[in-house]
Scaffold this active site. Structure first.
Site, PDB file in Angstrom:
ATOM      1  N   THR A  67       0.893  -1.141  -0.189  1.00 17.85           N
ATOM      2  CA  THR A  67      -0.131   0.266  -0.129  1.00 17.85           C
ATOM      3  C   THR A  67       0.433   1.577  -0.009  1.00 17.85           C
ATOM      4  O   THR A  67       2.004   1.421   0.388  1.00 17.85           O
ATOM      5  CB  THR A  67      -0.796  -0.071   1.220  1.00 17.85           C
ATOM      6  OG1 THR A  67      -2.620  -1.425   0.894  1.00 17.85           O
ATOM      7  CG2 THR A  67      -1.829   1.310   1.402  1.00 17.85           C
ATOM      8  N   ARG A  95     -12.827  -8.988  -4.043  1.00 21.08           N
ATOM      9  CA  ARG A  95     -12.468  -9.098  -2.083  1.00 21.08           C
ATOM     10  C   ARG A  95     -12.518  -7.418  -1.959  1.00 21.08           C
ATOM     11  O   ARG A  95     -11.342  -6.904  -2.641  1.00 21.08           O
ATOM     12  CB  ARG A  95     -11.831  -9.435  -2.295  1.00 21.08           C
ATOM     13  CG  ARG A  95     -10.548  -9.299   0.009  1.00 21.08           C
ATOM     14  CD  ARG A  95      -9.252  -8.717  -0.367  1.00 21.08           C
ATOM     15  NE  ARG A  95      -8.828  -8.346   1.252  1.00 21.08           N
ATOM     16  CZ  ARG A  95      -7.697  -7.485   1.517  1.00 21.08           C
ATOM     17  NH1 ARG A  95      -7.658  -6.531   0.718  1.00 21.08           N
ATOM     18  NH2 ARG A  95      -7.453  -7.562   2.404  1.00 21.08           N
ATOM     19  N   ASP A  98      -9.329  -2.565   3.062  1.00 21.12           N
ATOM     20  CA  ASP A  98      -9.792  -1.510   3.671  1.00 21.12           C
ATOM     21  C   ASP A  98      -9.215  -0.586   3.199  1.00 21.12           C
ATOM     22  O   ASP A  98      -9.550   0.973   3.350  1.00 21.12           O
ATOM     23  CB  ASP A  98      -9.528  -1.640   5.221  1.00 21.12           C
ATOM     24  CG  ASP A  98      -7.339  -1.962   4.904  1.00 21.12           C
ATOM     25  OD1 ASP A  98      -6.745  -2.122   4.183  1.00 21.12           O
ATOM     26  OD2 ASP A  98      -6.082  -1.011   5.488  1.00 21.12           O
ATOM     27  N   GLY A 119      -1.322  -2.817   6.102  1.00 27.76           N
ATOM     28  CA  GLY A 119      -1.245  -4.218   6.184  1.00 27.76           C
ATOM     29  C   GLY A 119      -2.894  -5.194   6.521  1.00 27.76           C
ATOM     30  O   GLY A 119      -3.536  -5.200   5.391  1.00 27.76           O
ATOM     31  N   GLY A 121      -5.816  -5.907   5.818  1.00 23.87           N
ATOM     32  CA  GLY A 121      -7.222  -4.850   5.579  1.00 23.87           C
ATOM     33  C   GLY A 121      -8.211  -5.968   6.512  1.00 23.87           C
ATOM     34  O   GLY A 121      -8.928  -5.601   7.193  1.00 23.87           O
TER      35      GLY A 121
HETATM   36  N1  ASP Z   1      -4.196  -2.703   3.682  1.00 19.99           N
HETATM   37  C1  ASP Z   1      -4.085  -3.620   2.003  1.00 19.99           C
HETATM   38  C2  ASP Z   1      -5.532  -4.508   1.334  1.00 19.99           C
HETATM   39  O1  ASP Z   1      -5.421  -5.260   3.378  1.00 19.99           O
HETATM   40  C3  ASP Z   1      -2.848  -4.179   2.061  1.00 19.99           C
HETATM   41  C4  ASP Z   1      -1.693  -3.524   1.923  1.00 19.99           C
HETATM   42  O2  ASP Z   1      -1.730  -2.455   3.067  1.00 19.99           O
HETATM   43  O3  ASP Z   1      -1.193  -3.545   1.322  1.00 19.99           O
HETATM   44  O4  ASP Z   1      -5.644  -4.875   0.912  1.00 19.99           O
END
Ligand code: ASP
Length: 200
Positions: A67, A95, A98, A119, A121
């Protein structure tokens, strides 16, 4: 925010809205990168070996959250947050993570703080992490450091949710806690410009 009265659009409607507003539409192939493809193949074979499919638990140590987030406070006291992600490796199609969900991976309000998360999500959605930082500050009088610490190092650790966040409050304080091994981050404020990956 300026071209529609809605907070969240998804799927084909969002795509059409983007094109109507001048975004270039590209073929899905444009998003291909060999490195991410290799990570997917590795995750798929690990899951096959364990007899699990489509699992969202990240068991591959090579996996890094991908992210990109930003938070900002301007000279007029406006707070803003933005988060963009490719999601989780081997997620099920359609899907939603977050990142686009206001209050989960992203939140900003001029009365307290701006927050952008990264993180696993599912945990950030379950515990409304970005909004929880704001709520702890407004309802419980917590500082930005206390609020972000409580959710990342206590609540999420207790629940098994890996990740971190970047945040700035209305007084310009910055917090960047994470319970993962590292989190690529950079920040600037008058007289300071820094980047970091691991805990300092
Ligand atoms: N938070 C993101 C998700 O769950 C993934 C990431 O932070 O890379 O889609």
């Amino acid at each position: 925010m300026e071209k529609s009265s809605h907070v969240l659009l998804s799927g084909r409607g969002a795509e059409e809205f983007a094109v109507e507003n001048g975004f270039e539409k590209v073929d899905p192939k444009w998003f291909f990168t060999q490195e991410r493809w290799n990570t997917l193949q590795k995750t798929l074979s690990e899951e096959k070996a364990k007899g699990k499919t489509g699992a969202l638990e990240q068991t591959n140590p090579d996996y890094k959250y991908g992210t990109v987030g930003c938070v900002a406070l301007d000279q007029q006291g406006n707070l803003a947050a933005g988060t963009s992600t490719g999601g989780m490796t081997n997620k099920r199609w359609n899907r939603l993570g977050d990142a686009p969900i206001i209050g989960a991976g992203t939140y900003a309000s001029n009365d307290a703080c701006a927050v952008s998360c990264t993180g696993h999500g599912e945990y950030f959605i379950r515990y409304s992490v970005a909004h929880d930082v704001w709520a702890r500050m407004i309802y419980a009088g917590a500082s930005l450091a206390e609020a972000t610490d409580a959710i990342i190092h206590k609540k999420l650790v207790e629940k098994g949710g890996e990740g971190g966040l970047i945040a700035v409050d209305k007084d310009g304080n910055i917090a960047q806690p994470f319970n993962s091994e590292g989190m690529y981050r950079g920040w600037t404020k008058p007289g300071e410009r820094k980047v970091a990956i691991f805990k300092e």
